[in-house]
Design a protein around this motif. Structure first.
Motif, short mmCIF file in Angstrom:
data_model
loop_
_atom_site.label_atom_id
_atom_site.label_comp_id
_atom_site.label_asym_id
_atom_site.label_seq_id
_atom_site.Cartn_x
_atom_site.Cartn_y
_atom_site.Cartn_z
N GLU A 75 -2.76 -14.38 -14.48
CA GLU A 75 -1.32 -14.16 -14.43
C GLU A 75 -1.00 -12.70 -14.12
OE1 GLU A 75 2.64 -14.60 -17.31
OE2 GLU A 75 0.69 -15.36 -17.98
N LEU A 76 -1.75 -11.78 -14.74
CA LEU A 76 -1.55 -10.35 -14.48
C LEU A 76 -1.79 -10.04 -13.01
CD1 LEU A 76 -1.28 -7.36 -15.38
CD2 LEU A 76 -3.74 -7.40 -15.82
N TYR A 77 -2.88 -10.55 -12.43
CA TYR A 77 -3.20 -10.29 -11.03
C TYR A 77 -2.14 -10.87 -10.12
CZ TYR A 77 -7.93 -8.72 -12.32
OH TYR A 77 -9.00 -8.03 -12.84
N GLU A 78 -1.69 -12.09 -10.39
CA GLU A 78 -0.66 -12.72 -9.55
C GLU A 78 0.62 -11.90 -9.56
OE1 GLU A 78 -0.44 -16.61 -11.25
OE2 GLU A 78 -1.86 -17.47 -9.81
N LYS A 79 1.04 -11.48 -10.74
CA LYS A 79 2.30 -10.73 -10.84
C LYS A 79 2.17 -9.35 -10.20
CE LYS A 79 4.05 -13.20 -14.81
NZ LYS A 79 4.97 -13.94 -13.93
N THR A 80 1.00 -8.72 -10.34
CA THR A 80 0.78 -7.42 -9.72
C THR A 80 0.85 -7.52 -8.21
OG1 THR A 80 -0.60 -6.63 -11.56
CG2 THR A 80 -0.89 -5.55 -9.43
N ILE A 81 0.20 -8.54 -7.65
CA ILE A 81 0.20 -8.71 -6.19
C ILE A 81 1.60 -9.03 -5.69
CG2 ILE A 81 -0.60 -10.24 -4.34
CD1 ILE A 81 -3.33 -10.27 -5.76
N GLN A 82 2.32 -9.90 -6.39
CA GLN A 82 3.69 -10.22 -5.99
C GLN A 82 4.58 -8.97 -6.02
OE1 GLN A 82 4.72 -13.33 -8.74
NE2 GLN A 82 3.63 -14.92 -7.59
N ASP A 83 4.41 -8.17 -7.07
CA ASP A 83 5.22 -6.96 -7.20
C ASP A 83 4.86 -5.94 -6.13
OD1 ASP A 83 7.22 -5.44 -8.52
OD2 ASP A 83 5.69 -4.28 -9.56
N THR A 84 3.57 -5.82 -5.82
CA THR A 84 3.14 -4.89 -4.78
C THR A 84 3.68 -5.32 -3.42
OG1 THR A 84 1.14 -4.28 -5.99
CG2 THR A 84 1.13 -3.89 -3.61
N LEU A 85 3.64 -6.62 -3.15
CA LEU A 85 4.18 -7.13 -1.89
C LEU A 85 5.66 -6.77 -1.76
CD1 LEU A 85 3.84 -8.75 0.72
CD2 LEU A 85 4.30 -10.82 -0.61
N SER A 86 6.40 -6.86 -2.86
CA SER A 86 7.82 -6.53 -2.82
C SER A 86 8.07 -5.05 -2.58
CB SER A 86 8.51 -6.97 -4.12
OG SER A 86 8.20 -6.09 -5.19
N CYS A 87 7.06 -4.21 -2.90
CA CYS A 87 7.20 -2.76 -2.71
C CYS A 87 6.89 -2.32 -1.28
CB CYS A 87 6.26 -2.00 -3.65
SG CYS A 87 6.63 -2.18 -5.40
N LEU A 88 6.15 -3.15 -0.54
CA LEU A 88 5.70 -2.75 0.79
C LEU A 88 6.79 -2.90 1.83
CD1 LEU A 88 2.11 -4.29 0.73
CD2 LEU A 88 2.70 -1.86 0.64
N ASP A 89 6.81 -1.96 2.75
CA ASP A 89 7.79 -1.94 3.84
C ASP A 89 7.06 -2.22 5.15
OD1 ASP A 89 9.14 -0.26 6.14
OD2 ASP A 89 10.71 -0.62 4.66
N LYS A 90 7.56 -3.20 5.92
CA LYS A 90 6.90 -3.61 7.16
C LYS A 90 6.72 -2.45 8.13
CE LYS A 90 7.46 -6.60 11.20
NZ LYS A 90 8.32 -7.60 11.85
N GLN A 91 7.77 -1.68 8.33
CA GLN A 91 7.71 -0.59 9.30
C GLN A 91 6.72 0.48 8.89
OE1 GLN A 91 9.06 -0.80 12.29
NE2 GLN A 91 9.78 -2.82 11.62
N LYS A 92 6.63 0.73 7.59
CA LYS A 92 5.66 1.72 7.10
C LYS A 92 4.24 1.23 7.31
CE LYS A 92 8.61 3.99 3.69
NZ LYS A 92 8.76 4.40 2.27
N LEU A 93 4.03 -0.07 7.09
CA LEU A 93 2.70 -0.64 7.33
C LEU A 93 2.33 -0.55 8.81
CD1 LEU A 93 2.53 -3.83 5.08
CD2 LEU A 93 0.94 -1.89 5.05
N VAL A 94 3.28 -0.86 9.68
CA VAL A 94 3.04 -0.80 11.12
C VAL A 94 2.69 0.63 11.53
CG1 VAL A 94 4.14 -0.98 13.39
CG2 VAL A 94 4.45 -2.81 11.71
N HIS A 95 3.46 1.59 11.04
CA HIS A 95 3.21 2.99 11.38
C HIS A 95 1.85 3.46 10.87
CE1 HIS A 95 4.37 7.49 10.95
NE2 HIS A 95 3.90 7.26 12.16
#
Length: 284
Positions: A104-124
């Motif tokens: 549960e901890l891993y699932e919530k951490t990954i979901q929260d991290t995904l919500s923090c990521l910005d597509k344009q920043k990843l592309v750059h």
């Protein structure tokens, strides 16, 4: 992404917009029932100012903000009975209960991290890393394991990555760096003592720097060309070990590898297949 995180990520709010943000976060239950006119009257700002605020934190309008606000309220209620990020299991838990809580901890951490990521920043960040002649990772302690795992993945597609371990080696690499290198700084808190001297030297060398840290943790923005934020619900000291921050950083680095792999997927796939016979000598 939760509204509070959107607000924290937006570094160019005006005083009026900060006032709107503060009111919304302090009166969530009331705001979800307001019209834009009612909110305007409550905080004595124009409807156009509220609309600009919504746009600035990446909502199409006030109604979309209210939908997210409703979701945030539900998430807040759920968190009251949520797993403790820092102490995810108790003395009384048996092995399967520990395993379930860590899942549960891993699932919530990954979901929260995904919500923090910005597509344009990843592309750059991906473009910077793909065109660099050398990728140098600056980190220490337990994060070095993740750095070396990334190094290993990159080697499977023929890409060289350096992971200097000691402060001495890190400073030598910084001295030898140039504008064709790319530096990855891995630090959950971004407060490690080695970071600032390295960033200052890399700045002199015109080396672009990407910071991977907690989504609010970027104390040296003047030296960072891209900041990839991750879940940062974990305490820096009051915890068992780095369960959440470890899985968040591993997730981000795996994403970066995936993005780099896809930059030239056919070539990278061919490299892996051609290398397989040499690398794997098992009699299968």
């Amino acid at each position: 992404m939760q509204i509070e995180k959107r607000i924290h990520k937006c570094s160019h709010l005006t005083p009026v917009e900060n006032e709107i943000a503060h009111y919304i976060l302090s009166h969530k239950d009331e705001v979800i029932n307001y019209s834009i006119q009612e909110l305007s009257e409550q905080i004595h700002v124009s409807k156009s100012a509220i609309h600009r605020f919504c746009k600035k934190i990446d909502f199409k309008g006030f109604n979309e903000l209210k939908i997210q606000l409703t979701n945030d309220i539900s998430a807040d209620i759920y968190k009251e009975h949520d797993i403790d990020i820092n102490y995810p299991f108790t003395l009384q838990d048996n092995p399967i209960e520990i395993a379930t809580k860590l899942l549960e901890l891993y699932e919530k951490t990954i979901q929260d991290t995904l919500s923090c990521l910005d597509k344009q920043k990843l592309v750059h960040a991906t473009k910077l890393m793909s065109k660099a002649t050398s990728i140098d990772i600056y980190t220490h302690a337990h994060n070095m394991n993740i750095a070396k795992n990334f190094q290993d993945k990159m080697l499977t597609i023929g890409k060289m990555v350096n992971c200097p371990e000691s402060f001495y080696e890190q400073r030598l690499h910084a001295l030898a760096s140039n504008k064709n290198h790319i530096a990855l700084i891995l630090s959950y808190s971004a407060k490690a003592s080695f970071i600032l001297p390295i960033l200052q030297k890399l700045n002199e060398k015109n080396t672009p720097c990407i910071l991977v840290s907690g989504y609010q943790n970027n104390p040296f923005p003047q030296y960072i060309c891209e900041h990839l934020g991750m879940s940062n619900c974990e305490e820096l000291q009051d915890r068992i070990v780095q369960y959440s921050s470890h899985i968040a950083l591993q997730y981000v680095m795996d994403i970066l590898f995936g993005c780099i792999y896809n930059q030239d997927r056919s070539t990278n796939k061919k490299y892996v297949l051609n290398a397989m016979d040499y690398m794997d000598d098992r009699k299968l």
